[in-house]
Design a protein around this motif. Structure first.
Motif, PDB file in Angstrom:
ATOM      1  N   ARG A   1       0.856  -1.190   0.000  1.00 49.26           N
ATOM      2  CA  ARG A   1       0.000   0.000   0.000  1.00 49.26           C
ATOM      3  C   ARG A   1       0.892   1.239   0.000  1.00 49.26           C
ATOM      4  NH1 ARG A   1      -4.052   0.332   4.933  1.00 49.26           N
ATOM      5  NH2 ARG A   1      -2.086   0.587   6.062  1.00 49.26           N
TER       6      ARG A   1
ATOM      7  N   ASP B   1      -8.935   7.394  -1.651  1.00 53.37           N
ATOM      8  CA  ASP B   1      -8.528   6.018  -1.406  1.00 53.37           C
ATOM      9  C   ASP B   1      -8.888   5.188  -2.632  1.00 53.37           C
ATOM     10  OD1 ASP B   1      -8.082   3.433  -0.626  1.00 53.37           O
ATOM     11  OD2 ASP B   1      -9.247   3.534   1.219  1.00 53.37           O
ATOM     12  N   ASN B   2      -7.869   4.783  -3.397  1.00 56.47           N
ATOM     13  CA  ASN B   2      -8.085   3.921  -4.557  1.00 56.47           C
ATOM     14  C   ASN B   2      -7.883   2.447  -4.226  1.00 56.47           C
ATOM     15  OD1 ASN B   2      -8.554   5.759  -6.926  1.00 56.47           O
ATOM     16  ND2 ASN B   2      -6.612   6.618  -6.233  1.00 56.47           N
ATOM     17  N   GLY B   3      -7.813   2.140  -2.949  1.00 57.14           N
ATOM     18  CA  GLY B   3      -7.534   0.769  -2.552  1.00 57.14           C
ATOM     19  C   GLY B   3      -6.073   0.630  -2.163  1.00 57.14           C
ATOM     20  N   GLN B   4      -5.225   0.261  -3.118  1.00 57.42           N
ATOM     21  CA  GLN B   4      -3.798   0.109  -2.830  1.00 57.42           C
ATOM     22  C   GLN B   4      -3.101   1.456  -2.761  1.00 57.42           C
ATOM     23  OE1 GLN B   4      -1.639  -2.182  -5.750  1.00 57.42           O
ATOM     24  NE2 GLN B   4       0.280  -2.141  -4.593  1.00 57.42           N
TER      25      GLN B   4
END
Length: 319
Positions: free
Chosen positions: A100, A149-152
């Motif tokens: 991340r 927040d795009n995930g990773q």
């Protein structure tokens, strides 16, 4: 234990660096153990903080990025400076392994330079948003939120918004109780979500010194609570509406009614910060025909609702 690697590049912004170290460093699990192992990494053994504030000794090199669960990219004094190839490669390799990665403020430039944000939505401090979009057109830059927040991959606005983003990641990793405990140590609320607007200061478009419209602008500021029409404003100025519009654009870059709406919103901001008055009363006091019209205009100018603005900025001397 979750490992957070904070990447310190030369001329790192001090507050960006410390906000990441402190927020994750203060996080504690319910049994009192540290929730994170925080490591400061760099391609050099020492880096200088922006403005020569201090020198940072980095105990870990770029190889530590490969062992991290999360990498934080703080901002640097010149975010447009080329990113060292070895740094870009180390970050890209970590990303390929599922690490991340999150940036703080203009650290988004460092992030974008790796190519990892291409095709994604991202944010940075609103002052730098246009430059980020111009330098990296494949990145969709949103200057109106606290973090994305795009995930990773995550990006945050200013350093204060970075605390929101870090608390968000702590909540994802360890739950709300650990995040709330960390927030109390940071003296931060846990309620601010990423989609909340950056509270940009929208000043009135200035008139040049000695502008012929200065007396009219003063009058408009004093009369903003009145339900003024363009004809009334033109009559006060002793001009036709067409001439007034032309001169207004020449001297302020906007129209009389747009200027008036901004004056009303600025007055409403003051009342929201300093009084307990309900939104309906404030809408009436600043000259809007209805609370609905006020809420719509306020959101359009400020980027958030009157209620959210009051929660964020209400003075303790208010209600």
């Amino acid at each position: 234990m979750h490992t957070v690697a904070v990447l310190a590049l030369d001329q790192v912004i001090p507050f960006d660096l410390t906000v990441a170290i402190d927020t994750f460093g203060w996080a504690r699990l319910p049994d009192g153990r540290a929730a994170y192992r925080v490591r400061v990494c760099s391609s050099a053994q020492e880096v200088t903080a922006a403005a020569g504030a201090f020198t940072v000794r980095a105990p870990y090199g770029l190889d530590a990025l490969a062992e991290a669960d999360t990498i934080i990219l703080p901002g640097v004094a010149d975010p447009t400076a080329p990113l060292p190839p070895e740094v870009a490669e180390a970050v890209r390799t970590a990303a390929a392994n599922g690490t991340r990665i999150a940036s703080i403020c203009v650290g988004a430039f460092v992030f974008a330079a790796t190519g990892l944000l291409d095709g994604l939505r991202a944010t940075t401090h609103w002052v730098a948003a246009q430059d980020l979009a111009a330098m990296y057109p494949k990145v969709t830059v949103d200057p109106n939120v606290l973090y994305v927040d795009n995930g990773q991959f995550l990006t945050s606005a200013g350093a204060a918004a970075a605390m929101d983003m870090c608390l968000h990641m702590i909540r994802l990793d360890h739950g709300s109780a650990v995040a709330a405990h960390t927030a109390r140590h940071c003296v931060m609320p846990l309620e601010r979500e990423g989609g909340q607007a950056q509270f940009i200061v929208h000043d009135q478009p200035p008139a040049p010194a000695g502008a012929t419209l200065e007396p009219l602008l003063d009058w408009l500021e004093e009369s903003c609570a009145r339900d003024l029409t363009l004809d009334e404003i033109a009559a006060r100025a002793g001009m036709s509406t067409r001439t007034l519009n032309r001169r207004f654009r020449e001297q302020t870059g906007t129209t009389p009614l747009q200027w008036l709406h901004r004056a009303r919103v600025r007055r409403a901001q003051y009342l929201l910060e300093t009084t307990p008055y309900p939104v309906e009363r404030i809408a009436e006091q600043v000259g809007f025909g209805s609370p609905t019209a006020f809420r719509e205009r306020f959101r359009r100018v400020v980027g958030t609702s009157p209620q959210a603005y009051r929660r964020a900025f209400k003075s303790t001397n208010g209600a």
